[in-house]
Structures are given as structure tokens and as C-alpha cells.
Design a protein around this motif. Structure first.
Motif, short mmCIF file in Angstrom:
data_model
loop_
_atom_site.label_atom_id
_atom_site.label_comp_id
_atom_site.label_asym_id
_atom_site.label_seq_id
_atom_site.Cartn_x
_atom_site.Cartn_y
_atom_site.Cartn_z
N THR A 190 0.97 -1.25 -0.03
CA THR A 190 -0.32 0.11 0.08
C THR A 190 0.78 1.11 0.13
O THR A 190 1.73 1.31 0.71
N VAL A 249 3.87 0.59 2.65
CA VAL A 249 3.58 -0.33 3.66
C VAL A 249 3.33 -1.68 3.36
O VAL A 249 2.93 -1.82 2.15
N GLN A 252 -4.41 6.43 -1.14
CA GLN A 252 -3.73 5.02 -1.10
C GLN A 252 -3.86 4.48 -2.35
O GLN A 252 -4.87 4.49 -3.08
N ASN A 288 0.73 -4.80 7.76
CA ASN A 288 0.50 -3.10 7.99
C ASN A 288 1.81 -2.58 8.49
O ASN A 288 1.62 -1.61 9.17
N GLN A 289 2.87 -2.93 8.18
CA GLN A 289 4.13 -2.31 8.80
C GLN A 289 4.51 -1.46 7.74
O GLN A 289 4.85 -1.92 6.52
N GLU A 290 5.03 -0.29 7.99
CA GLU A 290 5.47 0.58 7.26
C GLU A 290 6.99 0.41 6.92
O GLU A 290 7.73 0.07 7.83
N SER A 307 1.17 -4.54 3.00
CA SER A 307 -0.42 -4.67 3.27
C SER A 307 -0.81 -5.93 4.00
O SER A 307 -1.77 -6.00 4.72
#
Length: 196
Positions: free
Chosen positions: A24, A139, A97, A144-146, A141
Motif C-alpha cells: 500500500t 506499507v 492510497q 500493515n508494517q511501514e 499490506s
């Protein structure tokens, strides 16, 4: 928290992350605050639009369906999707996004360029000098880790479009380049013409 890059820096997204396939790309911005009546601050109504331009190895946009934007929210191949249009930039977090399924990106697409332009910039007399706190982040997806963040801190006054960053393929890996280049384009279609 991911790695913070500066303009021109590049990072490998998939090396050592064999399972990384869904990304993302979040883009965010805030309108500058102007003083209104009685000293109250109010944001200028600026409609920024994030887009993705899928380019071949020569840096060319070869199909209209490879431009993903507010009016074409899914690429022809289905690998890139747009979250939808945010008309004001108000609020915290990502304003728009773009989701990318790396496994679905066709072999002839070498680069996905993330751009932002100001809708009706000429009619409204607006440019990126009226925007604060602009950033692009990538990120994973799936968890959800940047992975990476690039804060666009240059003075972009006078520019009506930004080439924020790009995800590109090299040696079987996917990488990110913090571009941060200002441009003049009254509409995403005009910006896309640079790549035809």
C-alpha cells in the motif's frame, strides 16, 4: 516505523522479504493554515489527487489503462488499485492510497511512478507552496508494517504536480526511489503526456 529516506535515496523493498507481494502506497498532505476572522486559522480547500503511472523499461506509458487515478481506479491488468478521491486533505494519516499486487504486475511494467497533482489548480490559483507535511510511504499490506517513508520537505511553491516516488523492478527485486520532483501540469492527463 519504517526507514525514512531523503530525496534521491533508494531502498530494496523485497530483498530478504520473499513473501512481500502486496504493498500500500500512502500519500498524505495538509493544506496550509491561513488566518481568518478573529485570528482563527483555517485550511485552504485544496483538492490533491494521487495517481500511479505504470511505465515500461523505456520509461513510457504505453497503455491508457496503465494510468491509475481518480477517474480510472484500477489498472487494466488489475495489479494497481486506487483507494478513491479525497477532496480536501483534511484529517490525519494517508489522504489517498494506491494498492499494488506485485505478483500481478505485468512483465512489461518496470516502474510504477507515484504522482500528485492539484485538481483545478489554474482555476483556483493553487500550487504546492500551499501544502504542508506532504509525504509518501510504502506499507506491507499483509501486516500493515511501514517499510519506508519520504517526507517531501523541499519548497514546491509554483509547482502544480509532484513526482513523489517510484517503485521499480531491478534484478528480480522491487525497490523504492524517493524522487521528490516538482512539475507543472494542470491535470493528471497533461502530466501523463510527459511519459508517452
Amino acid at each position: 516505523m519504517g526507514i525514512t529516506l531523503v530525496k534521491g535515496q533508494k531502498i530494496d523493498l523485497t530483498k530478504g522479504s520473499s513473501g512481500l507481494s502486496f504493498l500500500t502506497v500512502g500519500l498524505g498532505w495538509d493544506p496550509v493554515q491561513e488566518k481568518g476572522f478573529f485570528g482563527r486559522k483555517r485550511g485552504v480547500n485544496i483538492d490533491c489527487d494521487a495517481s500511479a503511472i505504470l511505465l515500461n523499461g523505456q520509461g513510457k506509458l504505453v497503455k491508457d489503462s496503465n494510468l491509475v487515478c481518480f477517474y480510472n481506479q484500477v489498472s487494466g491488468c488489475g495489479s494497481v488499485r486506487h483507494s478513491g478521491d479525497n477532496l480536501t486533505g483534511d484529517g490525519d494519516g494517508d489522504d489517498e492510497q494506491i494498492m499494488i499486487d506485485l505478483k500481478k504486475v505485468p512483465a512489461d511494467v518496470e516502474k510504477i511512478l507515484m504522482v500528485v497533482n492539484i485538481y483545478q489548480c489554474v482555476e483556483r490559483g493553487q500550487d504546492f507552496g500551499m501544502i504542508n507535511s506532504a509525504y509518501i510511504r510504502v506499507v506491507n499490506s499483509q501486516n500493515n508494517q511501514e517499510l519506508v517513508r519520504f517526507n517531501l520537505t523541499d519548497n514546491y511553491g509554483g509547482y502544480t504536480a509532484l513526482l513523489a516516488g517510484e517503485i521499480y523492478r531491478q534484478g528480480g527485486e522491487w525497490k523504492f526511489n524517493a524522487v521528490g520532483e516538482g512539475a507543472y501540469a494542470a491535470h493528471i492527463d497533461i502530466l501523463a503526456e510527459r511519459f508517452q
